[in-house]
Motif scaffolding. Structure first.
Motif, PDB file in Angstrom:
ATOM      1  N   VAL A  17       1.216  -0.944   0.108  1.00  0.00           N
ATOM      2  CA  VAL A  17       0.284  -0.758   0.203  1.00  0.00           C
ATOM      3  C   VAL A  17       1.444   1.159  -0.127  1.00  0.00           C
ATOM      4  O   VAL A  17       0.609   2.274  -0.859  1.00  0.00           O
ATOM      5  N   ALA A  18       1.655   1.060   0.578  1.00  0.00           N
ATOM      6  CA  ALA A  18       2.969   1.946   1.104  1.00  0.00           C
ATOM      7  C   ALA A  18       3.432   2.941  -0.397  1.00  0.00           C
ATOM      8  O   ALA A  18       4.027   3.632  -0.974  1.00  0.00           O
ATOM      9  N   LEU A  19       4.195   1.314  -0.717  1.00  0.00           N
ATOM     10  CA  LEU A  19       4.508   1.584  -2.682  1.00  0.00           C
ATOM     11  C   LEU A  19       3.298   2.147  -3.749  1.00  0.00           C
ATOM     12  O   LEU A  19       3.747   2.895  -4.624  1.00  0.00           O
ATOM     13  N   LEU A  20       2.177   1.964  -3.629  1.00  0.00           N
ATOM     14  CA  LEU A  20       1.027   2.080  -4.141  1.00  0.00           C
ATOM     15  C   LEU A  20       1.385   3.767  -3.927  1.00  0.00           C
ATOM     16  O   LEU A  20       1.408   4.429  -4.789  1.00  0.00           O
ATOM     17  N   GLY A  21       1.073   4.346  -3.244  1.00  0.00           N
ATOM     18  CA  GLY A  21       0.834   5.715  -2.318  1.00  0.00           C
ATOM     19  C   GLY A  21       1.966   6.698  -3.193  1.00  0.00           C
ATOM     20  O   GLY A  21       1.847   7.351  -3.505  1.00  0.00           O
ATOM     21  N   GLY A  22       3.233   5.795  -2.947  1.00  0.00           N
ATOM     22  CA  GLY A  22       4.880   6.925  -3.283  1.00  0.00           C
ATOM     23  C   GLY A  22       4.337   6.878  -4.840  1.00  0.00           C
ATOM     24  O   GLY A  22       4.981   7.657  -5.526  1.00  0.00           O
ATOM     25  N   VAL A  46      10.434   8.452  -0.617  1.00  0.00           N
ATOM     26  CA  VAL A  46       9.832   9.406   1.011  1.00  0.00           C
ATOM     27  C   VAL A  46       8.513   8.822   0.976  1.00  0.00           C
ATOM     28  O   VAL A  46       8.713   8.240   2.560  1.00  0.00           O
ATOM     29  N   VAL A  47       8.089   9.220   0.427  1.00  0.00           N
ATOM     30  CA  VAL A  47       6.511   8.578   0.695  1.00  0.00           C
ATOM     31  C   VAL A  47       5.966   7.351   1.014  1.00  0.00           C
ATOM     32  O   VAL A  47       5.073   6.690   2.132  1.00  0.00           O
ATOM     33  N   PHE A  48       6.550   6.060   0.306  1.00  0.00           N
ATOM     34  CA  PHE A  48       6.870   4.989   0.278  1.00  0.00           C
ATOM     35  C   PHE A  48       7.133   4.999   1.643  1.00  0.00           C
ATOM     36  O   PHE A  48       7.128   3.589   2.563  1.00  0.00           O
ATOM     37  N   VAL A  49       8.730   5.281   1.759  1.00  0.00           N
ATOM     38  CA  VAL A  49       9.403   5.018   3.537  1.00  0.00           C
ATOM     39  C   VAL A  49       8.219   5.355   4.144  1.00  0.00           C
ATOM     40  O   VAL A  49       8.092   4.031   5.088  1.00  0.00           O
ATOM     41  N   VAL A  50       7.735   6.536   4.758  1.00  0.00           N
ATOM     42  CA  VAL A  50       7.717   6.448   6.045  1.00  0.00           C
ATOM     43  C   VAL A  50       6.280   6.222   5.839  1.00  0.00           C
ATOM     44  O   VAL A  50       5.659   5.970   7.124  1.00  0.00           O
ATOM     45  N   ALA A  51       5.102   6.081   4.930  1.00  0.00           N
ATOM     46  CA  ALA A  51       4.072   5.073   5.075  1.00  0.00           C
ATOM     47  C   ALA A  51       4.320   4.229   5.392  1.00  0.00           C
ATOM     48  O   ALA A  51       3.246   3.383   6.051  1.00  0.00           O
ATOM     49  N   GLY A  52       5.016   3.136   4.676  1.00  0.00           N
ATOM     50  CA  GLY A  52       5.770   1.387   4.766  1.00  0.00           C
ATOM     51  C   GLY A  52       5.861   1.480   6.492  1.00  0.00           C
ATOM     52  O   GLY A  52       4.981   0.428   7.060  1.00  0.00           O
ATOM     53  N   ALA A  53       6.986   2.556   7.090  1.00  0.00           N
ATOM     54  CA  ALA A  53       6.563   2.005   8.244  1.00  0.00           C
ATOM     55  C   ALA A  53       5.824   2.663   9.004  1.00  0.00           C
ATOM     56  O   ALA A  53       5.546   2.101  10.231  1.00  0.00           O
ATOM     57  N   LEU A  54       4.635   3.814   9.470  1.00  0.00           N
ATOM     58  CA  LEU A  54       4.010   3.656   9.641  1.00  0.00           C
ATOM     59  C   LEU A  54       2.871   2.829  10.156  1.00  0.00           C
ATOM     60  O   LEU A  54       1.835   2.174  10.919  1.00  0.00           O
ATOM     61  N   LEU A  55       2.596   2.311   8.861  1.00  0.00           N
ATOM     62  CA  LEU A  55       0.917   1.174   8.818  1.00  0.00           C
ATOM     63  C   LEU A  55       1.450   0.222   9.699  1.00  0.00           C
ATOM     64  O   LEU A  55       0.449  -0.294   9.363  1.00  0.00           O
TER      65      LEU A  55
END
Length: 257
Positions: A17-22, A46-55
């Motif tokens: 999901v984070a990859l798709l958002g990035g 940046v969006v991929f790393v941050v979103a993946g870690a938070l999720l």
């Protein structure tokens, strides 16, 4: 599926999901924001790393099992049981001790009867307080003796500072009054005042003693003290005998008045 497999699948899903958002964020920045390809890729990463870690941290956090929760809840109750069990023997011991009757010896002890007879006869008495000495009565203050003062009527006029009124005349003798202005210190106004008081001649002033001088000094309205200050009596004696003074000579020449 065991617990570990479930956590792995949850993490994989979160990173996808984070990859798709990035990717979506990079495309929007390049198309709508006018960013370059490198800038868009960098922001997408940046969006991929941050979103993946938070999720992964929020969604895939392990929860305690139902069995473990029940065991943890049961632990405080089990811990309280030994304390209650330990308190029970103590309470039982104190109750038994209170219920036991007082044990008295069957054989009287030596001297017990003697002590029983004397019981209550002796008592502690405090030493009698020393009698307080009666306080000496304060001596009544004697009224201070008033100093004897003589009444005004009994005090001589000279002691009171008022003096004695000299002998006066109702009018000048034949030939008219003397020129009292020849006495130093007597001006026209003071001469008129002396006439009104009954003094017209040198011999009258020459005959004044200390009491008469004091009286005249006190009664010269507006000129108090002039008789003794200018020594009228000495001047009047010279003028009454027909003599002259330095001041009378100036008056005769018209240099003064």
């Amino acid at each position: 599926m065991n617990k570990n497999e479930g956590m792995i699948s949850c993490a994989v899903g979160c990173w996808l999901v984070a990859l798709l958002g990035g990717v979506l964020a990079a495309m929007l920045l390049m198309v709508l924001g006018g960013w370059t390809f490198m800038q868009g890729v960098f922001m997408g990463v940046v969006v991929f790393v941050v979103a993946g870690a938070l999720l992964s941290w929020i969604i895939c956090k392990p929860l305690p099992a139902a069995g473990e929760a029940s065991i943890e809840q049961a632990k405080p109750a089990d811990a309280a049981k030994p304390a209650a069990q330990a308190a029970a023997p103590v309470a039982a011991t104190s109750t038994a001790a209170a219920a036991e009757p007082e044990i008295k010896p069957s054989t009287p002890l030596p001297g017990e009867a003697d002590l029983a007879e004397r019981k209550g006869e002796w008592k502690y008495e405090a030493e009698p307080k020393a009698k307080e000495k009666p306080k000496a009565k304060k001596a009544a203050k004697k009224p201070a003796a008033k100093k004897a003062t003589k009444s005004k009527a009994e005090t001589p006029a000279s002691a009171a500072g008022e003096g004695t009124k000299p002998q006066t005349l109702s009018a000048a003798r034949d030939g008219g009054p003397d020129n009292l202005k020849e006495i130093k210190g007597v001006g026209p106004k003071l001469e008129a005042l002396l006439h009104s008081m009954g003094f017209y001649h040198f011999d009258q002033v020459a005959s004044w003693g200390a009491d008469e001088v004091a009286w005249v000094d006190q009664n010269l309205q507006g000129f108090k003290g002039r008789v003794s200050r200018d020594d009228w009596v000495s001047q009047a004696k010279i003028l009454a005998e027909g003599g002259e003074t330095e001041f009378s000579k100036k008056v005769g020449k018209g240099d003064v008045y």
